[in-house]
Enzyme design. Structure first.
Site, short mmCIF file in Angstrom:
data_model
loop_
_atom_site.label_atom_id
_atom_site.label_comp_id
_atom_site.label_asym_id
_atom_site.label_seq_id
_atom_site.Cartn_x
_atom_site.Cartn_y
_atom_site.Cartn_z
N ASP A 1 0.83 -1.20 0.00
CA ASP A 1 0.00 0.00 0.00
C ASP A 1 0.87 1.25 0.00
O ASP A 1 2.07 1.21 0.32
CB ASP A 1 -0.92 -0.01 1.22
CG ASP A 1 -2.24 0.71 0.97
OD1 ASP A 1 -2.33 1.51 0.00
OD2 ASP A 1 -3.19 0.48 1.74
N ASP B 1 -10.38 2.04 -3.62
CA ASP B 1 -10.91 1.76 -2.29
C ASP B 1 -12.44 1.74 -2.28
O ASP B 1 -13.04 1.31 -1.30
CB ASP B 1 -10.42 2.81 -1.29
CG ASP B 1 -9.02 2.52 -0.78
OD1 ASP B 1 -8.52 1.39 -1.00
OD2 ASP B 1 -8.41 3.41 -0.17
#
Length: 748
Positions: free
Chosen positions: A494, A564
């Protein structure tokens, strides 16, 4: 595939039957005479190479400067299609290169100095790049599936030399471009602009299609005609970003998904970029793609070389779906690591939306047991397993398991997941640090910050200076210790914030314009080291979702978390736009909880799966709170996906209906033999008293007959490919808001 060279005319013709690019040296300057659909050349029939010199535009125009009054040597470069243009000698458009010299001058005069042709395609040092083909599971750089032309341009006064590299692929209408810039003079140079691709076109009758957005709404196509002036997309954030994707299409106004001419530009890079179209008042167009020149300044000492990232130029005269198919094959066959390209990946469950930071080992195992029962193959432990990490305030940089949460560490939880019959995956954010961490307390100078300036913050985290090899060494050492001592099959990498106060404390003032590029080189080097140690590891790219969804990361990560935003309706738009340059197999897509955590919207479990299947497929929800009926449905979805994943991931994706009117959406994937297809048909918002609707398929064999069956049992018919593509399927009564249907199409 041929690179036809006429030494007498100093002319180069790159062609492969679908694409031609013709270059010619005129008065020392390298010009691009033509780029587009393949042109015939007498050399292809055994004759002398054709002379395309008639395409040179050397007419006089008022106020156009020329370096010589001699009519034989005059050259109006402002109005010519210069292949790697400079500023200062008559061309007032944006240059491809700018080199600041010791005396402050920025004027250069790059002239032809030679060429070379090689079979295959060399790697680019320190950078991701395409390759000719995979042979016996390994990249074959010397394969005749591609051929590379390298042309040297030199500035006599400074010793600046630019080598332009052109690789044409045998089977794809694509040319890979890059530039190698060397200082062969006696004084240092500062490179402040270095495009990877410059393409001058003779007219401006194009629409620019760019892909814009923000967090949770990435890559929406925006189409507008070119006009005099500059149309630009860029990033200055240290990452390619969700705001503008480093790719664009330049399509003729009449071009549609199924017909028409277009160019596609894609950047094999993950940092600051500049992609723009400049139209002059004579309606000529200059396209450029490369590292963003804003804030960029690379100190080039005598004897040193700077390599630009790679840019790809694709072409079609068969519509935008065809252009996408070309780029999808480039990704799958010429860019991604062979270990996982065109290889099915495990269906996963990620614990993030199920638990966030609130988990124990027992809670994780309960979730994993239900996932295994549903046929899910990989359990991914997300944020919160390390250091003092119980929220966003602490722990980043300390990549050691928290014993309060995982008493036996990562090796223990991985073993217990493996004992259930599942693979184990783990989340990292290697580039970031919290100040509340052992790493920061030991090395406060390792975060990126400018001396004497305040430090901007986001999510209580800061960016580590990956331009410093010592920082990369430390993070690699921590990650290696975890991965070498636990059975971790998958890593989610990430990256949740962008760079501010950019400054490299390890280098002097003359090198401060290098930090953004050196940072990305550090990211790539960590990828390379991890794969050298763990060659079968899957690393899924992620950056607050799709904030670094680019070809640079895809060269290492077979899949990237697309967004997301896991809401199915939003994902229709996000994945539809993403598909213009990125294949289904690259798009991380999960079924999540309802009401959705990003939008609050509630959609049927079937529709959530029917969207996510056009991606890598997985789940991100708390199965311990899921009904028995839904668990049974999830098991059916997983089984269905596994059966059809090769078609979904390796077939040609056709966009059938765009979702941007918020009414309907459809797409389909067709295998290479046109024997099988799978179609996704969706209602976004229903309409009362519905108008008639027909869904027209694509990519089938017109004369073949196909059985078409919907998975909901409401449609079963045998029809010809021609009927399905031109008469279509009546889907007027598909259903209410958020309804969906999957059709299986099989040749009989």
């Amino acid at each position: 595939m041929d690179i036809i060279i006429n030494d007498e005319l100093t002319q180069f013709h790159l062609t492969n039957g679908r694409l031609s690019m013709i270059l010619k040296v005129v008065n020392g300057k390298l010009l691009n005479l033509y780029t587009g659909a393949a042109l015939p050349d007498a050399a292809l029939d055994g004759g002398e190479p054709s002379d395309f010199g008639y395409l040179v535009d050397d007419r006089f125009r008022v106020q156009a400067s020329t370096p010589s009054d001699d009519e034989a040597d005059r050259q109006f470069v402002e109005h010519q299609r210069v292949e790697y243009p400079e500023f200062g000698m008559g061309d007032y458009r944006h240059p491809a290169i700018e080199a600041v010299q010791a005396n402050g001058s920025r004027v250069t005069d790059l002239r032809f100095a030679g060429y070379r042709v090689a079979s295959g395609k060399p790697a680019l040092p320190g950078l991701p790049a395409t390759f000719p083909e995979v042979r016996d599971g390994k990249i074959a750089y010397d394969s005749p599936a591609a051929e590379t032309l390298s042309i040297d341009l030199a500035d006599e006064l400074t010793g600046l030399t630019v080598t332009l590299n052109y690789t044409i692929f045998r089977d794809e209408p694509v040319i890979a471009r890059s530039a190698s810039i060397a200082n062969r003079g006696a004084e240092p140079l500062t490179i402040t602009r270095a495009a990877s691709l410059n393409l001058d076109l003779p007219d401006s009758d194009y629409d620019m299609i760019e892909f814009t957005g923000a967090w949770a709404r990435e890559r929406t196509p925006q189409r507008q005609p070119l006009h005099p002036g500059i149309q630009q997309i860029e990033s200055l954030r240290g990452a390619s970003s969700p705001f503008f994707s480093p790719n664009a299409v330049f399509a003729r106004p009449a071009a549609t998904e199924d017909a028409g001419e277009a160019f596609g530009l894609a950047f094999v890079y993950s940092g600051n970029f500049d992609l723009h179209a400049e139209v002059d008042t004579y309606h000529a167009t200059r396209l450029q793609l490369g590292i963003n020149p804003f804030g960029f300044a690379w100190h080039l000492a005598p004897g040193e070389t700077f390599q630009t990232p790679e840019a790809l130029l694709g072409y079609t005269d068969r519509g935008l779906n065809d252009l996408s198919h070309t780029f999808h094959r480039i990704v799958l066959d010429h860019l991604q690591r062979p270990a996982w390209a065109r290889r099915e990946r495990p269906v996963l469950i990620n614990n993030w939306e199920a638990t966030y930071f609130d988990f124990t080992e027992d809670k994780l195992l309960d979730l994993a047991k239900l996932a295994k029962k549903a046929g899910i193959e990989l359990f991914v432990l997300d944020d919160g397993w390390f250091g003092a990490r119980t929220d966003e305030d602490a722990g980043l940089g300390d990549w050691k398991a928290n014993p309060d949460r995982l008493p036996e560490g990562i090796a223990g939880i991985a073993r217990k997941i493996n004992e259930l019959g599942m693979d184990f995956g783990l989340w990292f954010e290697p580039e970031m640090v919290n100040k509340n961490s052992d790493l920061y307390r030991a090395h406060p100078d390792w975060l990126i910050s400018t001396p004497g300036r305040r430090q901007s913050i986001y999510r209580h985290q800061f960016v580590l200076n990956f331009a410093d090899p010592a920082v990369v060494d430390d993070i690699y050492g921590q990650m290696h210790a975890i991965l070498a001592n636990a059975n971790v099959a998958y890593v989610k990498w990430d990256m949740n914030r962008f760079i501010t106060e950019a400054y490299d404390a390890t280098r002097g003032a003359e090198h401060q314009g290098e930090i953004m590029h050196r940072y990305i080189l550090g990211v790539y080097s960590l990828y390379e080291r991890l794969f050298a140690a763990f060659p079968d590891l899957i690393i899924e790219g992620c950056a607050s979702g799709g904030s670094r969804f680019d070809y640079g990361i895809l060269a290492y990560s077979p899949q990237i978390w697309t967004s997301d935003d896991t809401d199915a309706v939003e994902r229709m738009s996000i994945q539809y736009g993403t598909s213009y340059f990125f294949p289904v197999a690259a798009m991380g897509a999960h079924v999540s909880i309802t009401p959705n955590h990003q939008t609050g919207r509630s959609e049927p479990l079937s529709t959530r799966a029917n969207v996510a299947m056009f991606g890598t497929f997985g789940y991100e929800m708390d199965l311990t709170r899921t009904s028995a009926e839904d668990l049974d449905e999830i098991a059916e979805q997983v089984a269905f996906f596994k059966e059809h994943a090769p078609l979904l991931h390796n077939g040609d994706l056709y966009r059938l209906r765009a979702p941007y009117d918020h009414r309907r959406m459809a797409w389909m994937s067709v295998d290479a033999d046109r024997a099988h297809a799978i179609v996704g048909d969706y209602v976004i918002l229903g309409i009362p008293n519905r108008p008639k609707s027909r869904l027209y398929l694509r990519g089938l064999d017109e004369t073949a007959r196909y059985r078409v069956v919907s998975t909901d049992g409401r449609f079963d018919a045998v029809r010809s490919g021609g009927e399905l593509m031109r008469a279509g399927i009546d889907d007027t009564d598909l259903g209410p808001d958020f309804a969906s249907r999957i059709y299986l199409v099989d040749r009989v």
